[in-house]
Design a protein around this motif. Structure first.
Motif, short mmCIF file in Angstrom:
data_model
loop_
_atom_site.label_atom_id
_atom_site.label_comp_id
_atom_site.label_asym_id
_atom_site.label_seq_id
_atom_site.Cartn_x
_atom_site.Cartn_y
_atom_site.Cartn_z
N PRO A 1 7.45 18.59 -4.28
CA PRO A 1 7.16 17.18 -4.03
C PRO A 1 5.97 16.55 -4.17
O PRO A 1 4.93 17.14 -3.88
CB PRO A 1 7.82 17.12 -2.48
N PRO A 2 6.00 15.53 -4.82
CA PRO A 2 4.57 14.77 -5.19
C PRO A 2 4.22 13.84 -3.89
O PRO A 2 2.84 13.59 -4.00
CB PRO A 2 4.80 13.75 -6.40
N ARG A 3 5.10 13.51 -3.09
CA ARG A 3 4.67 12.92 -1.88
C ARG A 3 3.89 13.56 -0.80
O ARG A 3 4.34 14.77 -0.57
CB ARG A 3 5.79 12.01 -1.25
N THR B 1 0.81 -1.34 0.02
CA THR B 1 0.06 -0.13 -0.01
C THR B 1 0.86 1.31 -0.08
O THR B 1 0.42 2.51 0.56
CB THR B 1 -0.94 -0.13 1.16
N PHE B 2 2.16 1.06 -0.15
CA PHE B 2 3.15 2.41 -0.29
C PHE B 2 2.48 3.31 -1.11
O PHE B 2 2.50 4.56 -0.65
CB PHE B 2 4.41 1.60 -0.88
N LEU B 3 1.99 3.24 -2.42
CA LEU B 3 1.72 4.17 -3.23
C LEU B 3 0.37 4.78 -2.80
O LEU B 3 0.43 6.02 -2.82
CB LEU B 3 1.71 3.73 -4.63
N SER C 1 14.89 11.77 1.19
CA SER C 1 15.28 11.98 -0.27
C SER C 1 14.26 12.80 -1.00
O SER C 1 15.06 13.79 -1.77
CB SER C 1 15.12 10.66 -0.90
N MET C 2 13.12 13.03 -0.89
CA MET C 2 12.20 14.24 -1.46
C MET C 2 12.58 15.35 -1.27
O MET C 2 12.56 16.34 -2.00
CB MET C 2 10.76 13.68 -1.17
N ALA C 3 13.00 15.48 0.12
CA ALA C 3 13.22 16.85 0.51
C ALA C 3 14.72 17.47 -0.19
O ALA C 3 14.68 18.60 -0.41
CB ALA C 3 13.34 16.89 2.09
N LYS C 4 15.57 16.44 -0.20
CA LYS C 4 16.72 16.97 -0.73
C LYS C 4 16.51 17.32 -2.24
O LYS C 4 17.04 18.15 -2.87
CB LYS C 4 17.67 15.59 -0.58
N TRP C 5 15.80 16.35 -3.03
CA TRP C 5 15.42 16.50 -4.28
C TRP C 5 14.76 18.09 -4.50
O TRP C 5 14.95 18.93 -5.42
CB TRP C 5 14.66 15.66 -4.67
N THR C 6 13.96 18.48 -3.78
CA THR C 6 13.34 19.72 -3.68
C THR C 6 14.12 20.83 -3.39
O THR C 6 14.22 21.83 -4.13
CB THR C 6 12.00 19.92 -2.75
N LEU D 1 14.22 6.85 -3.40
CA LEU D 1 14.07 8.25 -3.87
C LEU D 1 12.93 8.97 -3.29
O LEU D 1 12.67 10.37 -3.36
CB LEU D 1 14.06 8.24 -5.29
N TYR D 2 11.89 8.14 -2.99
CA TYR D 2 10.65 8.47 -2.59
C TYR D 2 10.53 8.59 -1.06
O TYR D 2 9.46 9.04 -0.47
CB TYR D 2 9.35 7.64 -2.94
#
Length: 431
Positions: free
Chosen positions: A351-353, A130-132, A339-344, A334-335
């Motif tokens: 961020p999509p999450r 159920t991760f997504l 990691s999402m914070a670093k990407w942004t 990556l999600y």
């Protein structure tokens, strides 16, 4: 024949036996303990997240017992990646994970073999079942569904175009330092800046796609596609494109340059306003030596702003099961919130999450301190899908519009003739 079947049976037995030697799928992807090597294809140049890609890949490789990721940069953005992927497949090879721009969603799903991330999860990672659905809003996940409703990938980068402004130049020209609110005002501001300061007033991004052009046209009431047909060469479309062409060719207040040069001209203080992706925020913010700010995408007088969702999804193109498993392991990393914070922080992408923006280990403090992100976040309600031309015409349709852009903005052809010709060509491709 019997000997051959026995040999196959023995081979299959060995594979099954080896796979069962580890009770944890995250510990080993193959029988000899060596890491599975996979390729990750991306479009992030050094000035737009490339350094962050390198950082995330390096950190993932250091902590993974099963997988080694090799990142490969593809120039010319998403169109270039699709072209390179075509050549790779023709040579009998394929990367494991690829970034697919929203405008190539249908083209990718129609022309390349891929496996839905949920399929990989269901088969190999029951703990992530159920991760997504737990971490992504339904409307965000739907961005990565093709026209047949199939989940092709997972949204990774979300962006929208914003207007970067050099407040010092605006003040020098006697203009409102908060910038223009409409496209009509952008034209007026640009002309005044050129007259009063000698600097160019405006730069409109020109990468190897038509993302920003869609925002300009659709905010004036245009539909790029209607009922499967290209419809951008309408009265409103010609009017919108004419404004841009007049700034470059008639007023000579806007600069006509490739994307990297145009953004650098803004950073160098030679252009007062730049209309480009929020994903350039980090590059512009870190390198500008003046009072720089972002404001929301301009409107047309009396009309609703429409900005296409920029960025990309991540799709799994790995063929072998061990590479598919490694692909999901890498994607899950990556999600993560961190990691999402670093990407942004490294790009400016939204961020999509769900949890990232408000998490203490995510972006809560960062967003409070980095006001240039606010314009993109505030206009998320105005985001529309990036036009994806249906069928197998995606690459050719995109290139047709790019060719028209270059001819129009270099003065070789009129706006009306350029758009009408491009529309006819694309509709012939779509038949």
């Amino acid at each position: 024949m019997k000997s051959f079947l026995k040999l196959v049976s023995v081979f299959v037995f060995i594979i099954i036996l080896t796979a069962c030697q580890s009770s944890e799928t995250t510990k080993s992807n193959n029988e000899n303990g060596k890491k599975t090597v996979i390729e990750y294809w991306h479009v992030n140049a050094e000035t737009q997240g490339g350094k962050t890609v390198e950082e995330l890949v390096k950190e993932f490789n250091a902590q993974s017992d099963t997988t080694k990721v090799v990142a490969k940069y593809n120039p010319d953005m998403y169109k270039g990646l699709m072209q390179n992927l075509q050549a790779e497949v023709a040579a009998g090879k394929t990367p494991a994970v690829v970034q697919v721009g929203w405008s190539f969603l249908d083209y990718f799903s129609n022309n390349f073999n891929y496996v839905s991330p949920q399929e990989v999860i269901d088969k190999n990672y029951p703990e992530d079942k159920t991760f997504l659905q737990d971490h992504f809003l339904e409307n965000v996940m739907n961005l990565a569904k093709n026209s047949n409703g199939k989940q092709v990938g997972v949204p990774y980068s979300l962006s929208s175009p914003v207007l970067y402004i050099n407040r010092d130049l605006l003040k020098k020209a006697g203009l409102d330092p908060n910038g223009p609110k409409t496209w009509e005002e952008v034209k007026e501001f640009s002309k005044v800046i050129k007259e009063k300061t000698g600097k160019y007033g405006f730069y409109f991004q020109e990468p190897a796609d038509n993302w920003a052009t869609q925002a300009l046209l659709e905010s004036n009431g245009v539909q790029m596609i209607t009922d499967g047909k290209a419809t951008f060469a309408s009265k409103e479309g010609i009017e919108a494109y004419q404004l841009l062409a007049d700034m470059i060719l008639k007023d000579k207040s806007a600069v006509h340059l490739p994307w990297d040069q145009g953004v650098q001209s803004f950073i160098d203080g030679n252009v007062a306003m730049a209309y480009t992706t929020i994903a350039q925020r980090s590059n512009i913010q870190d390198n500008s030596k003046f009072d720089v700010a972002t404001i929301k995408s301009p409107a047309w007088n009396g009309k609703k702003v429409r900005v296409p969702a920029g960025g990309a999804m991540l799709a799994i193109t790995a063929k072998e099961e061990n590479q598919q498993k490694s692909a999901w392991e890498f994607m899950k990393y990556l999600y993560s919130v961190e990691s999402m914070a670093k990407w942004t922080k490294g790009t400016g992408y939204v961020p999509p999450r769900k949890e990232v923006a408000g998490a203490e280990n995510g972006l809560k403090t960062y967003l409070e301190e980095n006001k240039m992100m606010q314009a993109a976040i505030e206009q998320m309600d105005e985001v529309v899908p990036w036009t994806s031309f249906p069928g197998n015409a995606g690459l050719q349709a995109e290139q047709t519009l790019l060719d028209a852009r270059d001819e129009i903005l270099s003065g070789k052809i009129s706006v009306e003739k350029g758009l009408s010709s491009a529309q006819d060509t694309i509709n012939n491709l779509l038949k």
